[in-house]
Motif scaffolding. Structure first.
Motif, PDB file in Angstrom:
ATOM      1  N   LYS A 153       0.847  -1.195   0.000  1.00 16.57           N
ATOM      2  CA  LYS A 153       0.000   0.000   0.000  1.00 16.57           C
ATOM      3  C   LYS A 153       0.880   1.240   0.000  1.00 16.57           C
ATOM      4  N   ASN A 155       0.494   5.329   0.435  1.00 16.32           N
ATOM      5  CA  ASN A 155      -0.386   6.425   0.847  1.00 16.32           C
ATOM      6  C   ASN A 155      -0.098   7.642  -0.030  1.00 16.32           C
ATOM      7  N   GLU A 170      -5.027   6.008  -1.345  1.00 16.62           N
ATOM      8  CA  GLU A 170      -3.933   5.052  -1.500  1.00 16.62           C
ATOM      9  C   GLU A 170      -4.007   4.328  -2.845  1.00 16.62           C
ATOM     10  N   SER A 206       5.030   4.975   1.990  1.00 20.21           N
ATOM     11  CA  SER A 206       4.552   3.737   2.600  1.00 20.21           C
ATOM     12  C   SER A 206       5.116   3.656   4.009  1.00 20.21           C
TER      13      SER A 206
END
Length: 283
Positions: A153, A155, A170, A206
């Motif tokens: 993921k 951000n 995200e 991240s």
């Protein structure tokens, strides 16, 4: 052997983006047999983004394998005269290293930067780190057991949401790196390559890596993550690094390989970079 192949994906009436891909590594042999070199893989990825663009865009991709110590050829600056965009691929090499071909590539980047003020620069993983180094950033290595691997993921900053044209906070992309950019470059770190007042922004972060990519309007858009990796590529590239001894945490490698089949936003990233190459405004 140097790859010097021009691939064209155009249709009558389409605007065309002309991109030079500098290949700084070769994929796993099985990947190359199935999907081609990294330049060919990226070409097809951007061609799909061009087909999906409104209105559709064409993409012309010229590729160069530039590791001269392994049979590659470093192109000359005049070979970029008809290119709007340059992209540097990922690599097993360290972007903070001083191998002769890396120093030659940095010299080429400086020549292109000064000669072509309208050229758009992008890089993936190693390419991201090298462009940041070129502009004065420090590139560091995490601990040997501290790789960012697999489906991750990222951000997004408000800028990142605009670049990727998403309202979500995200995106998810595949990662494969131990080295990282400590902080985005600055006007001061660039040694006069960036004009006073130039804004340099990290578009995402991240939990592992603070700088997932940088953006300089009209000049640079990089990504630490790999936008064109598929499930097979992720698994094979991880295994190559395990076999080579660079990835030492085998449990982490196994967990990352298990995420290879998960949906990711590589198409979204390719579309964003293609819009940047096409010099479209951020809305």
């Amino acid at each position: 052997m140097s790859t010097q192949q021009l691939e064209v994906d155009t249709a009558p009436g389409r605007p065309v983006v002309r991109m030079m891909v500098l290949e700084t590594d070769k994929p796993h042999p099985e990947t190359e047999s199935r999907r081609g070199t990294f330049g060919e893989i990226l070409h097809h990825h951007f061609a799909k983004a061009g087909d999906d663009h409104d209105p559709p865009l064409g993409i012309e991709t010229d590729t160069r394998y530039v590791i001269t110590e392994k049979g590659g050829t470093m192109p000359k600056a005049h070979e970029f005269d008809n290119c709007e965009a340059l992209l540097i691929t990922g690599s097993v090499y360290d972007a903070h290293g001083n191998d002769p071909w890396i120093l030659d590539l940095l010299a080429l980047l400086k020549e292109l930067w000064l000669k072509h003020p309208n050229m758009h620069f992008s890089g993936v993983c190693f390419g991201h780190q090298l462009l940041c180094r070129f502009l004065g950033s420090e590139i560091a290595s995490a601990a040997p057991t501290d790789w960012e691997l697999g489906h991750c993921k990222i951000n997004l900053s408000p800028l990142g949401q605009k670049l990727f044209q998403t309202d979500t906070p995200e995106v998810h992309l595949h990662q494969m790196h131990q080295d990282y950019v400590v902080a985005p470059p600055t006007v001061e770190s660039s040694g006069d390559l960036l004009a006073p007042g130039t804004k340099v922004e990290a578009w995402g972060h991240s939990d592992h890596t603070k700088v997932q990519g940088i953006y300089i309007k009209g000049r640079v858009f990089t990504t630490q993550a790999h936008l064109a990796f598929d499930e097979g590529m992720v698994k094979r590239q991880i295994q190559m690094r395990v076999d080579g001894g660079s990835i030492k945490d085998l449990e982490h490698a196994d967990r990352a390989a298990e995420t290879a089949e998960m949906d990711h936003d590589g198409d979204v990233a390719a579309a964003a970079i293609l819009r940047f190459f096409h010099d479209e405004p951020i809305e």
